[in-house]
Design an enzyme around this catalytic site. Sequence first.
Site, mmCIF file in Angstrom:
data_model
loop_
_atom_site.group_PDB
_atom_site.id
_atom_site.type_symbol
_atom_site.label_atom_id
_atom_site.label_comp_id
_atom_site.label_asym_id
_atom_site.label_seq_id
_atom_site.Cartn_x
_atom_site.Cartn_y
_atom_site.Cartn_z
ATOM 1 C CE LYS A 225 -3.903 3.985 1.966
ATOM 2 N NZ LYS A 225 -5.164 3.521 2.586
ATOM 3 C CE LYS B 205 -7.698 -1.720 6.868
ATOM 4 N NZ LYS B 205 -7.860 -0.259 6.697
ATOM 5 C CB SER C 158 -0.886 -0.022 1.249
ATOM 6 O OG SER C 158 -1.641 1.156 1.343
ATOM 7 C CD GLU D 226 -9.021 -0.467 0.619
ATOM 8 O OE1 GLU D 226 -8.028 -0.734 -0.088
ATOM 9 O OE2 GLU D 226 -9.009 -0.553 1.862
ATOM 10 C CE LYS E 88 -4.817 0.316 0.353
ATOM 11 N NZ LYS E 88 -5.596 -0.445 1.349
ATOM 12 N N GLY F 96 -4.543 -3.841 6.163
ATOM 13 C CA GLY F 96 -3.494 -3.574 7.152
ATOM 14 C C GLY F 96 -3.686 -2.200 7.749
ATOM 15 C CG ASP G 157 -10.806 -0.228 4.923
ATOM 16 O OD1 ASP G 157 -11.164 -0.567 6.058
ATOM 17 O OD2 ASP G 157 -9.655 0.225 4.704
ATOM 18 C CG ASP H 250 -7.815 2.702 0.420
ATOM 19 O OD1 ASP H 250 -8.944 3.221 0.479
ATOM 20 O OD2 ASP H 250 -7.271 2.136 1.403
HETATM 21 O O1 OSB Z 1 -7.245 2.222 4.377
HETATM 22 O O2 OSB Z 1 -6.218 0.392 4.207
HETATM 23 C C1 OSB Z 1 -6.292 1.526 4.697
HETATM 24 C C2 OSB Z 1 -3.172 2.257 6.797
HETATM 25 C C3 OSB Z 1 -3.733 2.953 7.845
HETATM 26 C C4 OSB Z 1 -5.073 3.211 7.827
HETATM 27 C C5 OSB Z 1 -5.878 2.765 6.781
HETATM 28 C C6 OSB Z 1 -5.330 2.036 5.734
HETATM 29 C C7 OSB Z 1 -3.943 1.810 5.730
HETATM 30 C C8 OSB Z 1 -3.242 1.135 4.656
HETATM 31 C C9 OSB Z 1 -1.922 0.477 5.006
HETATM 32 O O3 OSB Z 1 -3.608 1.135 3.499
HETATM 33 C C10 OSB Z 1 -1.900 -0.975 4.765
HETATM 34 C C11 OSB Z 1 -0.702 -1.633 5.397
HETATM 35 O O4 OSB Z 1 -0.691 -1.821 6.648
HETATM 36 O O5 OSB Z 1 0.211 -1.997 4.669
HETATM 37 MG MG MG Z 2 -8.485 1.134 3.068
#
Ligand code: OSB
Ligand code: MG
Length: 374
Positions: free
Chosen positions: A168, A267, A140, A218, A166, A295, A243, A193
Site C-alpha cells: 500500500k 471484488k 497485500s 492499483e 502488493k 480482497g 479497483d 495500491d
Molecule cells: O484496496 O484492495 C484494497 C482491504 C480493505 C479495503 C481495500 C483493499 C484491501 C486490501 C486487502 O488490499 C486485501 C486482502 O483482503 O488481503
Molecule cells: Mg485496492
Amino acid sequence: MNIERIELFHIRIPLVAPFETSFGVTTDRESILVRITADDVTGWGESVADADPGYSYETITTNWHVMTGYLIPALFNAPIGDPREAPMRFSRVRGHNMAKAALEAALWDIAAQQAGLSLRDYIGQLTGRRMKDRIIVGVSIGIQPTTEKLLERIESFLQYGYLRVKMKIKPGRDLHDVRAVRAAFPDQMLMVDANSAYTLQDAELFRQMDDLNLLMIEQPLGYDDIYEHSKLQPQLKTPICLDESIHTPDHARMAIELGACKIINIKQGRVGGLTHAIALHDVCEAHNVPVWCGGMLETGIGRALNLALAALPNFTLPSDLSASNRYYNPDVIEPPFEINSDGTLSVPTGLGLGVSVVPERLRKITLRHEVFER
Ligand code: OSB
Ligand code: MG
C-alpha cells in the site's frame, strides 16, 4: 427456493496485525454475516462493508438499513429460482452493492448445496466454464511504521510462499519505499495500491515508478474517476489496475474503451454480487483484459466465495486471497485456509462454500444478531 428465514450478525473480529491503507487503519474488522435458510438448507454470506466509509460510502449501518428496510422484504416477496435472479429482485434499490452482494452470496451457497455441488462447480455448471482447482495468490501489505519494518514484513511473508507482494502507498510513503523494496527484492513480483490517494498532478511520481518493473499500479487516482485514469495510463508502461472506480460491467467497458486501465480487480461486494462479478469477468475476457480477485479482509466465509469466483478462467493474475492466519486467528470458519507449497490456495471442494462456521466463535464475535422470518 423458498426463503424462510434471514439472520444478520454484526460481528467484530480482531486482525492479527493492524492494516493501514491511504484511507485509514483497521485493527478489528467489523462486518455483517448473513445466514439464510431456504427449504431447510442454510447458506452464508458476508458483507465487505466496513464500519467506516473510507473505502466506500457503504458501512455496517447503511447495509443494515438497506437490508432490513428493502432487500430482505424483496427476497421474502416471492420464491426465487436461482441466485442469478437476485440483482433483478434488488433493482429498485440504487447502489448499496455490498449489501446486495452479501444476501446474494448466501443464496449461491444454498443453490450450490441443493445442486449437490461445491460453489465452484455450481458456477462452472451455470457458466459452462472450466474452473481452476488452485488459485495463485499474493499478499497485500499495509503501510508500515518505517521502511525497515516494511522490508522485514515482506521478507516474512515471502517465507510463507506468497508469489506476489502488493504494498500500500500514500503520499509521503511512496517512491522511497517502493525503491527500497525493489532494491531488496529485485526479482519479486511486486505491485502497489494507492487506494485513490493521488491526482493527475502526481503523474510524474508514477512515471518515476515506471522503471521499477511493477506488475501494476492499483487505483492511483479518484475513487469515482475513470476519465483521469485514461489520461494517466498512456503516460506509463506499467499497467493501471482499477479497483474503487468499477461498480458494474458497464464501468469496466467504459474504462477499457477509454484506455483508463489494462487490468481490473474484481471484488464481488463492490460490484453487487457474484452474478455481476461473473458478468464483469466475461466483459474483461472479451476485451483481453486480465482480472484478479480483490480482497476486503474477509473472514473465511467471504474468502471461500472469492476462491470459487477466482476459479473462473480469466482470473489469470495473482489474487488478494491469503491464508486465514494472515488475517484472523482463529477465523470464524473451519478448516482454515492454508497456502500450498506452490504459492496457491486450493478452492474448497465441499458442498456449497465448503467451510463450516464454528458457532462458539461466532457467538464470541457477534455484537448484534437479528432474525427475520417470512
Ligand atoms: O484496496 O484492495 C484494497 C482491504 C480493505 C479495503 C481495500 C483493499 C484491501 C486490501 C486487502 O488490499 C486485501 C486482502 O483482503 O488481503
Ligand atoms: Mg485496492
